[in-house]
Design an enzyme around this catalytic site. Structure first.
Site, PDB file in Angstrom:
ATOM      1  N   THR A   1      10.667  55.186  67.636  1.00 20.85           N
ATOM      2  CA  THR A   1      11.060  56.021  66.500  1.00 20.85           C
ATOM      3  C   THR A   1       9.848  56.808  66.023  1.00 20.85           C
ATOM      4  O   THR A   1       8.715  56.482  66.366  1.00 20.85           O
ATOM      5  CB  THR A   1      11.528  55.178  65.298  1.00 20.85           C
ATOM      6  OG1 THR A   1      10.412  54.421  64.812  1.00 20.85           O
ATOM      7  CG2 THR A   1      12.670  54.259  65.660  1.00 20.85           C
ATOM      8  N   ASP A   2      10.095  57.791  65.193  1.00 22.00           N
ATOM      9  CA  ASP A   2       8.987  58.387  64.466  1.00 22.00           C
ATOM     10  C   ASP A   2       8.599  57.384  63.368  1.00 22.00           C
ATOM     11  O   ASP A   2       9.335  56.415  63.111  1.00 22.00           O
ATOM     12  CB  ASP A   2       9.377  59.753  63.881  1.00 22.00           C
ATOM     13  CG  ASP A   2       8.146  60.606  63.576  1.00 22.00           C
ATOM     14  OD1 ASP A   2       7.039  60.039  63.443  1.00 22.00           O
ATOM     15  OD2 ASP A   2       8.269  61.841  63.458  1.00 22.00           O
ATOM     16  N   TRP A   3       7.481  57.606  62.736  1.00 20.50           N
ATOM     17  CA  TRP A   3       6.896  56.574  61.858  1.00 20.50           C
ATOM     18  C   TRP A   3       7.727  56.354  60.586  1.00 20.50           C
ATOM     19  O   TRP A   3       7.945  57.262  59.823  1.00 20.50           O
ATOM     20  CB  TRP A   3       5.464  56.974  61.528  1.00 20.50           C
ATOM     21  CG  TRP A   3       4.479  56.378  62.510  1.00 20.50           C
ATOM     22  CD1 TRP A   3       3.323  55.702  62.196  1.00 20.50           C
ATOM     23  CD2 TRP A   3       4.540  56.364  63.946  1.00 20.50           C
ATOM     24  NE1 TRP A   3       2.695  55.276  63.348  1.00 20.50           N
ATOM     25  CE2 TRP A   3       3.415  55.664  64.424  1.00 20.50           C
ATOM     26  CE3 TRP A   3       5.451  56.844  64.882  1.00 20.50           C
ATOM     27  CZ2 TRP A   3       3.173  55.450  65.784  1.00 20.50           C
ATOM     28  CZ3 TRP A   3       5.214  56.629  66.250  1.00 20.50           C
ATOM     29  CH2 TRP A   3       4.092  55.946  66.662  1.00 20.50           C
ATOM     30  N   TRP A   4       8.210  55.163  60.410  1.00 18.50           N
ATOM     31  CA  TRP A   4       9.047  54.766  59.273  1.00 18.50           C
ATOM     32  C   TRP A   4      10.343  55.587  59.239  1.00 18.50           C
ATOM     33  O   TRP A   4      10.786  56.032  58.178  1.00 18.50           O
ATOM     34  CB  TRP A   4       8.290  54.908  57.947  1.00 18.50           C
ATOM     35  CG  TRP A   4       6.941  54.269  57.964  1.00 18.50           C
ATOM     36  CD1 TRP A   4       6.675  52.933  57.906  1.00 18.50           C
ATOM     37  CD2 TRP A   4       5.664  54.926  58.052  1.00 18.50           C
ATOM     38  NE1 TRP A   4       5.320  52.716  57.969  1.00 18.50           N
ATOM     39  CE2 TRP A   4       4.679  53.923  58.046  1.00 18.50           C
ATOM     40  CE3 TRP A   4       5.268  56.251  58.133  1.00 18.50           C
ATOM     41  CZ2 TRP A   4       3.304  54.215  58.129  1.00 18.50           C
ATOM     42  CZ3 TRP A   4       3.911  56.540  58.206  1.00 18.50           C
ATOM     43  CH2 TRP A   4       2.952  55.533  58.202  1.00 18.50           C
TER      44      TRP A   4
ATOM     45  N   MET B   1       8.808  52.171  64.895  1.00 17.61           N
ATOM     46  CA  MET B   1       7.440  52.462  64.467  1.00 17.61           C
ATOM     47  C   MET B   1       7.475  52.833  63.002  1.00 17.61           C
ATOM     48  O   MET B   1       8.203  53.752  62.650  1.00 17.61           O
ATOM     49  CB  MET B   1       6.857  53.596  65.287  1.00 17.61           C
ATOM     50  CG  MET B   1       6.674  53.265  66.755  1.00 17.61           C
ATOM     51  SD  MET B   1       5.481  51.925  66.984  1.00 17.61           S
ATOM     52  CE  MET B   1       5.059  52.161  68.714  1.00 17.61           C
TER      53      MET B   1
END
Ligand code: BGC
Length: 934
Positions: A713-716, A744
């Site tokens: 995933t992109d971050w959060w 992620m």
């Protein structure tokens, strides 16, 4: 044991060459460029000293030991730079320092320009032959450009600068140090002699640009985007910057696909355009003998190829490089098609005057097909070649490409039968061509097909039952001693729930300051010999937030404008070795979203409005990193085309546009670039957040394209279970079911379980789904240097010619401290002489505000000043101004926000004479989970 050499000189030379080859020359009246040796030049514009090496946000956060700006490079060059103008700027800048704004996403798009007096400019014009005028712009993550002065448009100050300089000088060169194309109407107002886009070229960027200005390197860059007269000419502009829903009404008519089909007159500089310092004769042909025998009758498969040939001769007086571009014009048929689509390109080596280069390129028929998302051709959800005439064109930009041959199909052929995926669930009006009586095409708007209640099949195979520890390690799988199935059967359900989440930012388990650790993060997972893998940003070089320096590369747009695949591969081979040296398995780049609208803030990270160019350049970069045994994470998969509201916005796109435009570059990077790591987006495409989208991450990516790597995933990122389901950061079950393998990022994977246990208990999620993600992760790690490091077989990395202060290798031994409640750490005995730094890591219990106090003493008298600056992850937390205390202990405190859980703290001693005693961290208001934070 293998060995890699990172030769800084070679690295810098490649980056400088790329920075030069990406420069695009758009105007060059009377051959103003290149400037002659010794030519006298006055340089205007503050950006000559404050060069933008990249845009802002995660894609630009590279710590560097130097940046060769334009002033540096011009001073080093053969030109004679006017001292008076330079001094005027230097003096003015003392009182007008660079405005950084308030950090992340707050940096202004541009800086205030120095007002110029007639006296200064006319004086300079009397002394100098030529004026260079530098315009600078930035934008980036969480900060789109806007159709405003200072962003897309010039500021009044910049207009005034251009006006006065162009009035006094007859030879003027405008240099655009920008991440993205900008409004070019100034060309009409001030008629500068030359205009050169130098983009944002990384730490060697100024040198590369000046090489082109002086002719050391010939101008050879070509536009990776169309430059239209007005921002509103781009059909995407009216649907850009939306809050909840972006409707991609222009459909596949993005960039030149729109302009060449419907609105040629709106184009100022066409896609693929760029001037050279020499002239070329370009001959190209379609090899009719290469066409499959039964082609006319439709006997053709997607892997059959046709051949085009080219022959390029330098007919001018100086050396140069030319790019030949091949386009296809397809029959309009039922689907309607853009009047030109790029299908291949080739750039020559440096050709001396009179020298030539020829080549043959194979183009498969799949590249000539179009996707039918409605069944109008009789072949629903198929890539088809509609009956009619296919014209192949060649030229040196999209506009001047002319026919080199054609062939006709008497019937429509379905080249690849697929199934409906990622179609809009809501009504979407989309652009399509209508043919007028005179044969011209006009855009009309029609409804796109909507989603036909297609549910993805759960194709996840059964997995072996849990066996518990059998003594197998991951390396045994690699050595063929045990199968992956048997190996994974040893992992408990809990272990599997842990492995599908990464930790970061700046996890102490991997290289300091990097974006994430993944894989073997718990004692159990480590026990089974699963290494901790490491990834970090980003497209323009290694981001290590603790301050480790790295090589800062030119941005994506510039690299695409080189049209040079081998140069991209060679440059990223160096990047790969640098990653290896820093124990990083996967770069969080290349970024390859489509330049749908020039206002997207992250366009500088991405390549082009064209998916083929994006896919081919990304593949070259992956090939380069692959030579060093590491890889890149292609991102953001897919449809991340604006920064505003990117976590929440739903992109409504037709299935055809998704496949032909927004996925195509990724498809090329997977199929030809052998991508093995992908990052999904923050947002949603057609109602489903991409991180939980089975059709995207399983059906298309793995089912259709054969991808076998990891998806993160992109971050959060947010995830939802179904359209209309509210997304959250803890719906991990949907992510695992979709085969987005890694969340992620978490602070600690054992502490952030989201809905995994509940989903397992209810049977919505099964062990086999988790095992499938674990297998993808373990396979990736097994083939990465992470396993070699763990098993002591890592290659030797030799660094040569590294400048003294470059500090190119991470400090892997940074000590970490847990901050629980009020925590005091001793500072006795650390070196605190003037200029010293002391660094350590901290892991906090949550997000929030801290009071950080430093206790120190000094034998000096009260008038002595001894500042200590505290940096958290390289951002200034505060400067503590100690005075002499005649031996007494003094405590100074400051409060501020600390983001995330893992941080690097660096104390910087601006003066000697202070004896540090301790540092205390006191949480003020701390929250411990993402949902609290929301
Ligand atoms: C960006 C990603 C980046 C990640 C890690 C996100 O905010 O969208 O592109 O790789 O952060 O820094």
């Amino acid at each position: 044991m293998s060995k890699f050499t990172l030769d800084w000189k070679q690295y810098a030379a490649l980056a400088r060459q790329a920075a030069a080859e990406g420069c695009v020359l758009l105007e060059n009246k009377n051959n103003t460029l290149p400037l002659a040796d010794g030519e006298t030049c006055a340089v205007f514009g503050r950006t000559q000293f404050e060069y933008y090496k990249s845009g802002t946000g995660s894609g630009g956060l590279v710590n560097t030991s130097y940046v060769h700006d334009l002033d540096y490079a011009l001073t080093e060059s053969s030109l004679t730079i006017d001292v008076e103008v330079k001094t005027a700027y230097k003096n003015w800048l003392k009182d007008h320092p660079f405005d950084l704004g308030n950090g992340w996403a707050q940096e202004p798009w541009c800086q205030v320009e120095m007002p110029l007096s007639d006296e200064l400019v006319s004086g300079a014009a009397s002394r100098c032959q030529t004026a260079l005028i530098v315009i600078g712009r930035t934008a980036g993550e969480d900060r789109d450009n806007a159709a405003e002065k200072g962003s897309w448009y010039l500021t009044d100050g910049e207009e005034a600068m251009l006006e006065i300089v162009c009035r006094h000088f007859s030879r003027t060169v405008v240099i655009l140090n920008v991440g993205n194309i900008i409004d070019m109407s100034f060309v009409d107002r001030y008629e500068p002699s030359s205009v050169l886009y130098i983009w944002q070229g990384g730490m060697e960027g100024g040198s590369g640009a000046v090489d082109v200005i002086t002719g050391k390197v010939p101008a050879s860059g070509r536009l990776s985007d169309t430059i239209a007269y007005h921002i509103d000419d781009y059909p995407s502009t009216r649907n850009f910057g939306c809050e909840d829903t972006i409707r991609y009404e222009e459909d596949i008519y993005v960039g030149y696909r729109y302009f060449e089909t419907f609105a040629k007159e709106k184009v100022r500089y066409p896609f693929g355009y760029g001037l050279s310092y020499t002239t070329f004769d370009v001959q190209a042909a379609l090899d009719m003998c290469s066409l499959p025998a039964g082609l006319a009758k439709g006997e053709v498969s997607k892997t059959d190829t046709l051949h085009v040939t080219y022959d390029i001769t330098n007919t001018g007086d100086v050396a140069g490089k030319e790019t030949v571009q091949f386009y296809v014009q397809k029959p309009q048929g039922f689907l309607g098609k853009p009047s030109r689509e790029l299908i291949r390109f080739a750039k020559t080596e440096l050709l001396e005057p009179g020298e030539g280069e020829s080549g043959i390129l194979a183009i498969d028929f799949y590249s000539l097909s179009s996707y039918d998302d409605s069944g109008i051709t009789g072949h629903a959800f198929c890539y088809v070649l509609e009956e009619g005439t296919y014209t192949i064109l060649a030229g040196t930009n999209v506009r001047n490409a002319t026919e080199i041959g054609s062939f006709a199909l008497t019937e429509t052929v379905a080249l690849e039968e697929l199934s409906q995926q990622l179609a809009p669930r809501r009504h979407l009006e989309r652009m399509t061509p209508k043919t007028n009586e005179d044969g011209t095409l006009v855009p009309i708007i029609q409804a796109a097909p909507v989603y036909l209640q297609h549910y993805s099949e759960d194709t996840c195979p059964q997995c072996a039952d849990y066996t518990g520890d059998k003594g197998y390690k991951l390396d045994d799988v690699k050595r063929g001693i045990v199968s992956m199935d048997e190996f994974l059967a040893q992992l408990s359900d809990l272990d599997l729930c842990h492995i599908v989440k990464g930790e970061g930012m700046s996890s102490p388990k991997v290289t300091p300051g990097t974006a994430a650790a993944f894989g073997g993060l718990t004692p159990n997972l480590t026990y089974f010999g699963i290494p901790a893998g490491c990834c970090t940003d980003g497209p323009s070089g290694l981001r290590m937030d603790c301050g480790t320096n790295a090589f800062s590369l030119p941005g994506g747009t510039l690299l695409a404008c080189t049209f040079n695949t081998s140069l991209n591969a060679d440059l990223f081979e160096m990047e790969g070795i640098e990653m290896r040296n820093n124990h990083i398995e996967s770069l969080l780049g290349p970024g390859m979203n489509i330049h749908r609208c020039p206002l997207n803030g992250r366009n500088f990270e991405y390549f082009s409005e064209d998916p083929l160019l994006s896919g081919v350049i990304a593949s070259a970069q992956l090939e380069g990193m692959g030579r060093a045994g590491v890889t890149g994470t292609i991102k953001h998969f897919c449809g991340n085309n604006q920064e505003y509201h990117r976590r929440f916005v739903d992109s409504v796109i037709s299935e055809r546009a998704v496949r032909e435009i927004y996925l195509k570059g990724f498809e090329i990077a997977v199929k030809s670039g052998y991508a093995s790591s992908i990052m999904t987006t923050y947002g949603s495409v057609n109602g489903l957040w991409t991180a939980g989208n089975h059709q995207l991450n399983t059906d298309i990516l793995r089912g259709e394209w054969g991808f076998e790597g990891i998806v993160m995933t992109d971050w959060w990122a947010e995830i939802n279970n179904a359209p209309k389901d509210k997304p959250s950061r803890e719906k991990f079950a949907a992510m695992v079911l979709a085969q987005n393998d890694l969340y992620m990022v978490t602070s600690d994977t054992t502490q952030v379980m989201g809905d995994l246990e509940a989903a397992l208990a209810s049977g919505r999620l099964e062990r086999r789904h988790l095992t499938r993600c674990a297998e993808n992760i373990c396979r990736f790690l097994m083939n990465s240097p992470a396993l070699l490091r763990l098993t002591g077989k890592e290659a030797e990395i030799e660094l040569v010619n590294v400048p003294e202060n470059a500090q190119l290798t991470s400090d892997f031994d940074i000590v970490y401290h847990d901050i629980k409640g009020v925590t005091t750490l001793p500072l006795n005995g650390i070196s605190s002489e003037k200029g010293d730094s002391h660094m350590f890591g901290i892991t906090t219990e949550g997000f929030g505000t801290f009071r950080i106090s430093i206790t120190a003493s000094s034998e000096s008298t009260p008038l002595a000043q001894m500042p200590v600056s505290v940096f958290v992850d390289n951002q200034l937390f505060g400067t503590y101004s100690f005075n002499g205390s005649e031996g007494k202990e003094v405590t100074l405190s400051r409060e501020g926000g600390v983001f995330g859980f893992h941080h690097y703290v660096r104390l910087y001693f601006g003066q000697g004479g202070l004896t540090p005693i301790s540092i205390t961290f006191e949480p003020i208001d701390i929250v411990t989970s993402f949902s609290d934070k929301d």
